[in-house]
Scaffold this motif. Structure first.
Motif, PDB file in Angstrom:
ATOM      1  N   LEU A 186       0.813  -1.217   0.000  1.00 42.71           N
ATOM      2  CA  LEU A 186       0.000   0.000   0.000  1.00 42.71           C
ATOM      3  C   LEU A 186       0.848   1.270   0.000  1.00 42.71           C
ATOM      4  O   LEU A 186       0.338   2.361   0.214  1.00 42.71           O
ATOM      5  CB  LEU A 186      -0.935   0.012   1.214  1.00 42.71           C
ATOM      6  CG  LEU A 186      -1.935  -1.129   1.290  1.00 42.71           C
ATOM      7  CD1 LEU A 186      -2.762  -1.016   2.561  1.00 42.71           C
ATOM      8  CD2 LEU A 186      -2.832  -1.145   0.076  1.00 42.71           C
ATOM      9  N   PHE A 212      -1.704   4.931  -3.637  1.00 47.41           N
ATOM     10  CA  PHE A 212      -2.490   4.215  -2.635  1.00 47.41           C
ATOM     11  C   PHE A 212      -2.858   5.083  -1.434  1.00 47.41           C
ATOM     12  O   PHE A 212      -3.315   4.571  -0.420  1.00 47.41           O
ATOM     13  CB  PHE A 212      -1.751   2.956  -2.173  1.00 47.41           C
ATOM     14  CG  PHE A 212      -1.707   1.885  -3.212  1.00 47.41           C
ATOM     15  CD1 PHE A 212      -2.838   1.150  -3.518  1.00 47.41           C
ATOM     16  CD2 PHE A 212      -0.540   1.630  -3.911  1.00 47.41           C
ATOM     17  CE1 PHE A 212      -2.814   0.165  -4.493  1.00 47.41           C
ATOM     18  CE2 PHE A 212      -0.500   0.652  -4.889  1.00 47.41           C
ATOM     19  CZ  PHE A 212      -1.640  -0.073  -5.173  1.00 47.41           C
ATOM     20  N   ARG A 268      -5.030   3.889   1.849  1.00 43.31           N
ATOM     21  CA  ARG A 268      -4.562   3.980   3.236  1.00 43.31           C
ATOM     22  C   ARG A 268      -5.526   4.808   4.084  1.00 43.31           C
ATOM     23  O   ARG A 268      -5.826   4.444   5.231  1.00 43.31           O
ATOM     24  CB  ARG A 268      -3.149   4.587   3.270  1.00 43.31           C
ATOM     25  CG  ARG A 268      -2.104   3.702   2.634  1.00 43.31           C
ATOM     26  CD  ARG A 268      -0.682   4.190   2.902  1.00 43.31           C
ATOM     27  NE  ARG A 268      -0.441   5.563   2.483  1.00 43.31           N
ATOM     28  CZ  ARG A 268       0.051   5.908   1.288  1.00 43.31           C
ATOM     29  NH1 ARG A 268       0.323   4.993   0.380  1.00 43.31           N
ATOM     30  NH2 ARG A 268       0.260   7.173   0.999  1.00 43.31           N
TER      31      ARG A 268
END
Length: 87
Positions: free
Chosen positions: A29, A34, A38
């Motif tokens: 992640l 990303f 998150r």
């Protein structure tokens, strides 16, 4: 989305696991692409019961907590599902 189950084990509650993931650089992640994923994961962490990380929460509730659109939260949650982080 009801009945979300996020990563948690008998040995560590979800906040400890998310913190460990963050301390390790987020693994799969990581990276700017990303960031939303998150953010959704952290919003889920704060929306679900501390120890079990299971419960009923809507995409709208997660979106409000994350400060993101419902549509974006839905996309991010699909990524988390594909990675096996949530069910």
């Amino acid at each position: 989305m009801e009945g979300i189950s996020a990563m948690s084990t008998a040995h560590a509650p979800m906040p400890a696991l998310v913190q460990s993931l963050a301390n390790a650089g987020w693994g799969d992640l990581a990276g700017r692409e990303f960031q939303g994923v998150r953010t959704v994961l952290v919003a889920l962490m704060h929306s679900l019961p501390y120890k079990s990380a299971q419960g009923a929460v809507t995409e709208a509730q997660v979106a409000q907590r994350a400060g993101l659109s419902v549509r974006w939260v839905r996309r991010c949650m699909h990524v988390l599902e594909d990675l096996g982080v949530i069910e």
